[in-house]
Design an enzyme around this catalytic site. Sequence first.
Site, PDB file in Angstrom:
ATOM      1  N   ASP A 303       0.861  -1.175   0.000  1.00  0.00           N
ATOM      2  CA  ASP A 303       0.000   0.000   0.000  1.00  0.00           C
ATOM      3  C   ASP A 303       0.901   1.230   0.000  1.00  0.00           C
ATOM      4  O   ASP A 303       2.116   1.143   0.177  1.00  0.00           O
ATOM      5  CB  ASP A 303      -0.994  -0.008   1.174  1.00  0.00           C
ATOM      6  CG  ASP A 303      -2.219   0.860   0.855  1.00  0.00           C
ATOM      7  OD1 ASP A 303      -2.154   1.660  -0.103  1.00  0.00           O
ATOM      8  OD2 ASP A 303      -3.232   0.760   1.558  1.00  0.00           O
TER       9      ASP A 303
HETATM   10  C1  NOJ Z   1      -3.952   3.972  -0.052  1.00  0.00           C
HETATM   11  C2  NOJ Z   1      -5.150   3.083   0.052  1.00  0.00           C
HETATM   12  O1  NOJ Z   1      -5.135   2.369   1.261  1.00  0.00           O
HETATM   13  C3  NOJ Z   1      -5.238   2.110  -1.096  1.00  0.00           C
HETATM   14  O2  NOJ Z   1      -6.443   1.397  -0.986  1.00  0.00           O
HETATM   15  C4  NOJ Z   1      -5.152   2.845  -2.401  1.00  0.00           C
HETATM   16  O3  NOJ Z   1      -5.339   1.962  -3.470  1.00  0.00           O
HETATM   17  C5  NOJ Z   1      -3.798   3.513  -2.462  1.00  0.00           C
HETATM   18  N1  NOJ Z   1      -3.713   4.483  -1.377  1.00  0.00           N
HETATM   19  C6  NOJ Z   1      -3.551   4.204  -3.789  1.00  0.00           C
HETATM   20  O4  NOJ Z   1      -4.285   5.337  -3.899  1.00  0.00           O
END
Ligand code: NOJ
Length: 767
Positions: A303
Site C-alpha cells: 500500500d
Molecule cells: C492507499 C489506500 O489504502 C489504497 O487502498 C489505495 O489503493 C492507495 N492508497 C492508492 O491510492
Amino acid sequence: MKNYIKTYLQLVCIGLLLVSCNQTDEKKLAINTVNTNLNTTIESKVDSLLAIMTLEEKIGQMNQYNGFWDVTGPVPENGDAAKKYDDLRKGLVGSMLNVRGVKDVRAVQKIAVEETRLGIPLIIGFDVIHGYKTISPIPLAESASWDLEAIKKSAEVAAEEAAAAGINWTFAPMVDISRDARWGRVMEGSGEDTYLSSKIAVARVKGFQGEDLSAHNTIAACAKHFAGYGFAESGRDYNTVDVGTSTLYNTIFPPFQAANEAGVRTFMNSFNELNGVPATGNKYLQREILKHQWGFSGFVVSDWGSIAEMIAHGHAKDGTHATELAVNAGSDMDMESNLYVNELVTLVKEGKVDEQLITDAARRILRVKFELGLFDDPYKYCNEEREQSVTGSKEIQDAVLDMAKKSIVLLKNENNVLPLKKEGQKIAVIGALANDKTSPLGSWRIGADDGTAVSVLEGLKAYSGNQITYAKGADLVYGQTVFARELDINVSDKSGFTEAKQVAKQADVVIMVLGEHGFQSGEGRSRADIDLPGVQQELLEEVYKVNKNIVLVLNNGRPLSINWADEHIPAIVEAWHLGTQSGNAIAQVLYGDYNPSGKLPMTFPRSVGQLPLYYNSKSTGRPNMPSPGEVFWSHYTDVSNTPLYPFGYGLSYTTFNYTNLKVNVVSNNTVEVSVKLTNTGKLKGKEVVQLYMQDLFASVTRPVKELKGFELVELNPNESKTINFTLSKNELGFYSNEGKFLLEPGDFKVYVGGSSNTTLEAKFTLE
Ligand code: NOJ
C-alpha cells in the site's frame, strides 16, 4: 516495444536457461508455484525477457511511482519529479499510479517504451473504486443490492471507461470485512458478512477483468488490503489489528481466497500490523498463505508508503531494513516508499535478499503485463477517439443508474407515505445534501469532476407534476471538498432553520436529505460519533415540529445511529452515496417507478457504544437474562443488545411471506433446503431470500447465525415461487484454529427469511 526486443523474444522463446533453483527452495520461498493455469507462451516470453534483464532492471519493475498530479497519500520526502523522470528513462520504473487520460498515459508510456534500454511498458494503476469518471454507488451501497449481475456490470463499465482513459489496473475490489461503522473505509467494502463479500468479490473481479484481460476494455483487478485492515481497533484508520486465527481463517481470508480463485491478478497488502507484524512485512500472509497455499500467480503491491511505515510501526530499524523485510515477506512492488529502487541492489549484493526473490517478483509483474497485452501494443489503452466516445457514454450512464436504484434500502415506510403521488403535491425539499452535485460522488472519485452528479433536487424536479420548494436549512461542511485534506466540519450555523420551517409548513410532504458529505467517509475519515453530523439532527427535529409528514433520505458512507428518526419519522430511505445518477435513482424510488429491493450489508447500531456490532456474533456463556431484572448476563445496562436495523434488512413497497420451510439431509456433506416465497402485496417486487445456518456445538464455537445462501427473486402480486438451496461441504464446515477445514457432525439450524433476524427455522443433524 523496440523491434529488437520483439525479435529477440521470438528467438529465445524456444528454450532458455531459466533461473535455476532447487525444489525445496522454491517451495520455501513460494516462487515458481504450482499454478497449472498459466499460459505457457506468456511464461516462456517472461523467461526470455528475464534472462536479458540486469538486476537493476528487474528491481525497476518492482518500483511504482505516483504520477505528477493526483495524490492519494502522504508524499514521501524523496519523491521529486525530476528523479522520477530520470528513473523512468533509466528503466527503473515498472508502474505508475494516478496517471490518467490518454494524453498523460501516453507521455509516460512513451518514455518507458522508447527511451529505456529494454522498452518494457509500464502498468498504469488507478483507484477505480466505484467508477472512473462516471461514478457508480459506493461499494457498500452496491453491496446492498445483493445483485451480483448488476455489481459485475458496474465493474465492467468502470473498467471500460478507465481503460479508455489509458488505465490498465484498478486497486479494487477492497474485500476487507468490517464490523465497525466508525471506520471510514466501510464505504469501500461489502460490509460485515464474509459469504456476501466473497460472492461480491468474485463478481467485481470478473467485471473488471472480463473474459480476456488483454482486451482493450478490461483491466487487472486488485484484492485489497491483505489482511485484516477492516479490524482496525476502535475503527480508527490504520490502527492496530489483533485477531485470532479463527477470525482470520473464517472471516477475513475467505473473500480474498474467493478473489484469488476468480483469477484476480494482483493483491495489495495493508497498512496495519497483524498480531504484531505489519502486513507489508508479513511473510506468513504473503508467502505462506497467499503465494504458497493459495498458489497466487499474480503480484503483490504494497500500500502507499506501507514499506517505509514499518519503521513507524516499530518493526524496521530504517528504510534499508524495511526493504529487506518487505521483499523477503513477498511484497513484489513498492508503492511510493521509493525504497526498493534505492536500497535493493545493495541488499542483494550483500546477500540479505536472495536474487531469486527479485526475479520472482519481476516475473510476476511481467506476467501480468504480458497478460494485459501491453507487450503486443503498449499504447493499446491509449486511443483518443475511444476515450472520447466511451467516457460518460449512454451505456455507462444507464448501468450506474440501474446500480444506484438497486442499491437503495427502504428502512421505514409507515402508513405507506411512499411512494409519493406524482401530481398535485406541494413538496418541500430540505438539506444541503439535496442540492449538492458533488457529495453523491462519494469519497473515491479522483477521476470525476466536482459537480457532475445529478442532485436529489434535480432528480425530483424532473417529475414536473408537483410543486417543489427548496431550503438548505444548514450546512454540513465548510471549505473545499478535496480528497487528501481535512474538511472543516465545525458547522454550527442555524440561521437557515427559519426558512426551512417556513417551506415545510406549507408542504404536503417534506423530503429531508441529510447525512454525511461524500468526503466524510473513506480513507482517513473515521468518526468517533456516528450521529448525523453538524446541526442536522436539530434541523430534523425543528422541521418535524411544523410538519410530521417527512421522508428522510439518508446520504452516507457508513451505518449511522438514527434512533430519534426511527422513532419519529414515518419514512426513511437509505440512499448512501449513489454516484453520478444519484438524484435520478432517488427520484425513481421515491415515486415508485422502481420498487426498492436493497438489504443492508451492515448492521445499523442503536448507539456507537455497541460497536463493533454484527449479526454473526458468538453466543457467549450468558446470552439471555436468566430471570427478570437479573444483572449477570452479557448485556449493557443502558442500551439493548439488538441493532436498530439488522444485517440483511430492507423493505419493499410490496410485502412477502415465507412458508413451507423444508430440510432434507442428503448426506453428511449435502443438505437441501427449500422455502416458498409469496408476494402478498399489491405491487411487483424483488426480495432477497436469505438462508442462515447455525452449527449448535463445535470444537471451535460457531456464530449464532451465518449467511450461507441467498437468491434475488422477483414476483408479481400473489405469485409464489419455491426457492431451493444446497448446503455443501463449504457451507457446512469451518476452519479450526490451526487453519484446517473441518466438517463436524452434530445439530444444526437453518433460518430463512428476508433479514438476518428472521425467525422461520428448521433443524437438522449430521451424523
Ligand atoms: C492507499 C489506500 O489504502 C489504497 O487502498 C489505495 O489503493 C492507495 N492508497 C492508492 O491510492
